[in-house]
Scaffold this motif. Structure first.
Motif, PDB file in Angstrom:
ATOM      1  N   GLU A 111       0.851  -1.181   0.000  1.00  0.00           N
ATOM      2  CA  GLU A 111       0.000   0.000   0.000  1.00  0.00           C
ATOM      3  C   GLU A 111       0.893   1.239   0.000  1.00  0.00           C
ATOM      4  O   GLU A 111       1.661   1.460   0.946  1.00  0.00           O
ATOM      5  N   PHE A 112       0.810   2.017  -1.058  1.00  0.00           N
ATOM      6  CA  PHE A 112       1.573   3.251  -1.191  1.00  0.00           C
ATOM      7  C   PHE A 112       0.669   4.415  -0.770  1.00  0.00           C
ATOM      8  O   PHE A 112      -0.452   4.538  -1.270  1.00  0.00           O
ATOM      9  N   THR A 113       1.163   5.266   0.112  1.00  0.00           N
ATOM     10  CA  THR A 113       0.397   6.424   0.551  1.00  0.00           C
ATOM     11  C   THR A 113       1.228   7.686   0.405  1.00  0.00           C
ATOM     12  O   THR A 113       2.366   7.754   0.883  1.00  0.00           O
ATOM     13  N   LEU A 114       0.660   8.673  -0.281  1.00  0.00           N
ATOM     14  CA  LEU A 114       1.219  10.011  -0.349  1.00  0.00           C
ATOM     15  C   LEU A 114       0.302  10.876   0.505  1.00  0.00           C
ATOM     16  O   LEU A 114      -0.783  11.284   0.054  1.00  0.00           O
ATOM     17  N   PRO A 115       0.673  11.154   1.756  1.00  0.00           N
ATOM     18  CA  PRO A 115      -0.268  11.764   2.699  1.00  0.00           C
ATOM     19  C   PRO A 115      -0.548  13.240   2.444  1.00  0.00           C
ATOM     20  O   PRO A 115      -1.501  13.784   3.034  1.00  0.00           O
ATOM     21  N   ARG A 116       0.243  13.876   1.592  1.00  0.00           N
ATOM     22  CA  ARG A 116       0.023  15.312   1.325  1.00  0.00           C
ATOM     23  C   ARG A 116       0.523  15.605  -0.083  1.00  0.00           C
ATOM     24  O   ARG A 116       1.717  15.503  -0.367  1.00  0.00           O
ATOM     25  N   ILE A 117      -0.404  15.960  -0.959  1.00  0.00           N
ATOM     26  CA  ILE A 117      -0.034  16.264  -2.342  1.00  0.00           C
ATOM     27  C   ILE A 117      -0.723  17.545  -2.802  1.00  0.00           C
ATOM     28  O   ILE A 117      -1.720  17.980  -2.230  1.00  0.00           O
ATOM     29  N   LYS A 118      -0.132  18.138  -3.839  1.00  0.00           N
ATOM     30  CA  LYS A 118      -0.777  19.217  -4.576  1.00  0.00           C
ATOM     31  C   LYS A 118      -0.702  18.896  -6.062  1.00  0.00           C
ATOM     32  O   LYS A 118       0.302  18.340  -6.538  1.00  0.00           O
ATOM     33  N   TYR A 119      -1.759  19.222  -6.778  1.00  0.00           N
ATOM     34  CA  TYR A 119      -1.753  19.093  -8.229  1.00  0.00           C
ATOM     35  C   TYR A 119      -1.172  20.377  -8.833  1.00  0.00           C
ATOM     36  O   TYR A 119      -1.514  21.486  -8.408  1.00  0.00           O
ATOM     37  N   ASN A 120      -0.294  20.216  -9.809  1.00  0.00           N
ATOM     38  CA  ASN A 120       0.295  21.398 -10.441  1.00  0.00           C
ATOM     39  C   ASN A 120      -0.067  21.491 -11.925  1.00  0.00           C
ATOM     40  O   ASN A 120       0.644  22.114 -12.716  1.00  0.00           O
ATOM     41  N   GLY A 121      -1.171  20.884 -12.283  1.00  0.00           N
ATOM     42  CA  GLY A 121      -1.673  20.969 -13.655  1.00  0.00           C
ATOM     43  C   GLY A 121      -3.015  20.274 -13.759  1.00  0.00           C
ATOM     44  O   GLY A 121      -3.396  19.487 -12.882  1.00  0.00           O
ATOM     45  N   GLY A 122      -3.730  20.575 -14.825  1.00  0.00           N
ATOM     46  CA  GLY A 122      -5.008  19.917 -15.082  1.00  0.00           C
ATOM     47  C   GLY A 122      -5.445  20.237 -16.498  1.00  0.00           C
ATOM     48  O   GLY A 122      -6.017  21.283 -16.760  1.00  0.00           O
ATOM     49  N   GLN A 123      -5.153  19.330 -17.418  1.00  0.00           N
ATOM     50  CA  GLN A 123      -5.327  19.625 -18.834  1.00  0.00           C
ATOM     51  C   GLN A 123      -6.290  18.635 -19.489  1.00  0.00           C
ATOM     52  O   GLN A 123      -5.911  17.493 -19.755  1.00  0.00           O
ATOM     53  N   PRO A 124      -7.543  19.042 -19.763  1.00  0.00           N
ATOM     54  CA  PRO A 124      -8.501  18.143 -20.432  1.00  0.00           C
ATOM     55  C   PRO A 124      -8.359  18.223 -21.953  1.00  0.00           C
ATOM     56  O   PRO A 124      -9.219  18.765 -22.650  1.00  0.00           O
ATOM     57  N   ASP A 125      -7.277  17.679 -22.476  1.00  0.00           N
ATOM     58  CA  ASP A 125      -7.027  17.747 -23.921  1.00  0.00           C
ATOM     59  C   ASP A 125      -8.024  16.889 -24.691  1.00  0.00           C
ATOM     60  O   ASP A 125      -8.418  15.803 -24.236  1.00  0.00           O
ATOM     61  N   VAL A 126      -8.384  17.368 -25.859  1.00  0.00           N
ATOM     62  CA  VAL A 126      -9.249  16.613 -26.764  1.00  0.00           C
ATOM     63  C   VAL A 126      -8.462  16.334 -28.032  1.00  0.00           C
ATOM     64  O   VAL A 126      -8.024  17.257 -28.726  1.00  0.00           O
ATOM     65  N   GLY A 127      -8.278  15.049 -28.340  1.00  0.00           N
ATOM     66  CA  GLY A 127      -7.511  14.675 -29.522  1.00  0.00           C
ATOM     67  C   GLY A 127      -8.323  13.943 -30.561  1.00  0.00           C
ATOM     68  O   GLY A 127      -7.779  13.472 -31.555  1.00  0.00           O
ATOM     69  N   GLY A 128      -9.624  13.830 -30.336  1.00  0.00           N
ATOM     70  CA  GLY A 128     -10.471  13.104 -31.266  1.00  0.00           C
ATOM     71  C   GLY A 128     -11.839  12.883 -30.649  1.00  0.00           C
ATOM     72  O   GLY A 128     -12.194  13.483 -29.628  1.00  0.00           O
ATOM     73  N   PRO A 129     -12.628  11.986 -31.235  1.00  0.00           N
ATOM     74  CA  PRO A 129     -14.002  11.796 -30.778  1.00  0.00           C
ATOM     75  C   PRO A 129     -14.153  10.921 -29.543  1.00  0.00           C
ATOM     76  O   PRO A 129     -15.259  10.779 -29.016  1.00  0.00           O
ATOM     77  N   GLY A 130     -13.070  10.319 -29.052  1.00  0.00           N
ATOM     78  CA  GLY A 130     -13.172   9.403 -27.920  1.00  0.00           C
ATOM     79  C   GLY A 130     -13.279  10.114 -26.590  1.00  0.00           C
ATOM     80  O   GLY A 130     -13.387  11.347 -26.513  1.00  0.00           O
ATOM     81  N   PRO A 131     -13.257   9.343 -25.499  1.00  0.00           N
ATOM     82  CA  PRO A 131     -13.375   9.912 -24.155  1.00  0.00           C
ATOM     83  C   PRO A 131     -12.281  10.936 -23.868  1.00  0.00           C
ATOM     84  O   PRO A 131     -11.120  10.761 -24.273  1.00  0.00           O
ATOM     85  N   VAL A 132     -12.650  11.985 -23.157  1.00  0.00           N
ATOM     86  CA  VAL A 132     -11.694  13.026 -22.770  1.00  0.00           C
ATOM     87  C   VAL A 132     -11.063  12.639 -21.437  1.00  0.00           C
ATOM     88  O   VAL A 132     -11.762  12.235 -20.494  1.00  0.00           O
ATOM     89  N   THR A 133      -9.746  12.763 -21.357  1.00  0.00           N
ATOM     90  CA  THR A 133      -9.040  12.475 -20.114  1.00  0.00           C
ATOM     91  C   THR A 133      -8.428  13.755 -19.558  1.00  0.00           C
ATOM     92  O   THR A 133      -8.163  14.710 -20.285  1.00  0.00           O
ATOM     93  N   LEU A 134      -8.199  13.727 -18.254  1.00  0.00           N
ATOM     94  CA  LEU A 134      -7.626  14.858 -17.534  1.00  0.00           C
ATOM     95  C   LEU A 134      -6.304  14.414 -16.928  1.00  0.00           C
ATOM     96  O   LEU A 134      -6.258  13.465 -16.147  1.00  0.00           O
ATOM     97  N   SER A 135      -5.229  15.086 -17.313  1.00  0.00           N
ATOM     98  CA  SER A 135      -3.901  14.757 -16.800  1.00  0.00           C
ATOM     99  C   SER A 135      -3.556  15.686 -15.649  1.00  0.00           C
ATOM    100  O   SER A 135      -3.589  16.913 -15.788  1.00  0.00           O
TER     101      SER A 135
END
Length: 312
Positions: free
Chosen positions: A265-289
């Motif tokens: 079990e890996f635990t990162l007890p304190r994190i911050k996100y430093n990006g959030g990019q919902p790129d669209v590259g075609g007609p399929g599902p959109v992912t958020l990096s």
């Protein structure tokens, strides 16, 4: 022409050193499961800048020696526990937090190893001394075996040999099943997250070989900060995680990797996100990096905690 060495006949083993750069006498090697390795010796080069009327280079010398490279393997229970402890710079704490469970956190304890590569079909041993663990990369993707990559920095290489070290013994490699991406769970902010398409972690220790006048091999290896980053890619189905990036909201991340019998079990007890990019590259599902920066947590006393033990 003699047959060349084949990767299918390649094996590896390691032993922890008491003094960095010195292989223990009568070493007890642990045979290591692995997929690939680039561990080897390289040298800096010194090319003369002397000017000649014929425009040719007249002098060339080898410079300082450096050992480095990666060891890549499939994560399986017990196989890389020594390497995990080395890259986190601490020891496993047994029966913590409960009986039959052991805990590992990031610390400051330096560990070094002699690592041996053996090309069995040509009877050739290559041994690297003073190897310390600089980086760890974990890659978790759908319908795949979890891959671990360990990056090393070492002090020197012995001359190639065709004989076993005097008194050396070899423990058999582990036999546990490789861990896959669909037998565990992922939690973000304490809630199970079922929309992850990829998860990766990267730990860097900032190791650098240090050199002195009169010595061609490294005199020591310095260490920097323990910097843990990563990336979570999810299906973009709500703004919950995106808002955590936009508002600089701290969170937690944990995930379990299991072979059905034992788990980490890996635990990162304190994190911050430093990006959030919902790129669209075609007609399929959109992912958020969502890139991650792990931070020191006062309660846990670490930026990462790994607990090993039996799967409930």
């Amino acid at each position: 022409m003699a047959d060349p060495a084949d990767g299918a006949r390649h094996s590896m083993a390691y032993v922890e050193e008491t003094t960095a750069g010195e292989t223990p006498s009568s070493p007890g090697f642990q045979t290591l499961r692995h997929n690939s390795t680039s561990l080897g010796l390289s040298k800096n080069t010194l090319q003369s800048e002397e000017l000649r009327s014929d425009r040719q280079v007249s002098h060339f010398r080898h410079g300082t020696r450096q050992v480095g490279g990666d060891i890549v393997g499939e994560l399986s229970y017990g196989t890389f526990d020594d390497f995990l402890a080395a890259v986190l710079c601490d020891d496993w704490q047994t029966d913590t937090p409960e009986a039959d469970e052991d805990t590992l956190k990031a610390g400051t304890k330096r560990k070094s190893f002699t690592i041996e590569r053996y090309f069995e079909d040509i009877g050739q041993y290559l041994r690297y001394k003073g190897c310390q663990f600089n980086t760890l990369s974990l890659s978790i993707s759908p319908d795949s075996i979890v891959q671990a990559t360990f990056g090393l920095t070492g002090l020197d290489q012995d001359d190639p040999a065709q004989t076993v070290l005097t008194g050396a013994t070899y423990s058999a490699e582990t036999t546990s099943e490789p861990m896959d991406s669909f037998s565990g769970t992922i939690k973000e902010g304490g809630s199970e997250l079922g929309i992850v398409t990829e998860l990766s972690l990267s730990l860097e220790n900032g190791l650098e070989a240090q050199y002195a006048v009169g010595k061609e091999k490294a005199a020591a290896i310095s260490i920097g900060r323990s910097n843990l980053t990563g990336n979570v890619t999810v299906y973009f189905e709500s703004a919950t995680l995106l808002n955590k990036f936009i508002n600089e909201t701290e969170s937690t991340l944990s995930f379990v990797l299991s072979d059905g019998t034992d788990q980490y079990e890996f635990t990162l007890p304190r994190i911050k996100y430093n990006g959030g990019q919902p790129d669209v590259g075609g007609p399929g599902p959109v992912t958020l990096s969502l890139p991650i920066q792990a931070l020191y947590d006062d309660t846990e006393g670490t930026q990462i905690k790994i607990v090993r033990g039996p799967t409930p």
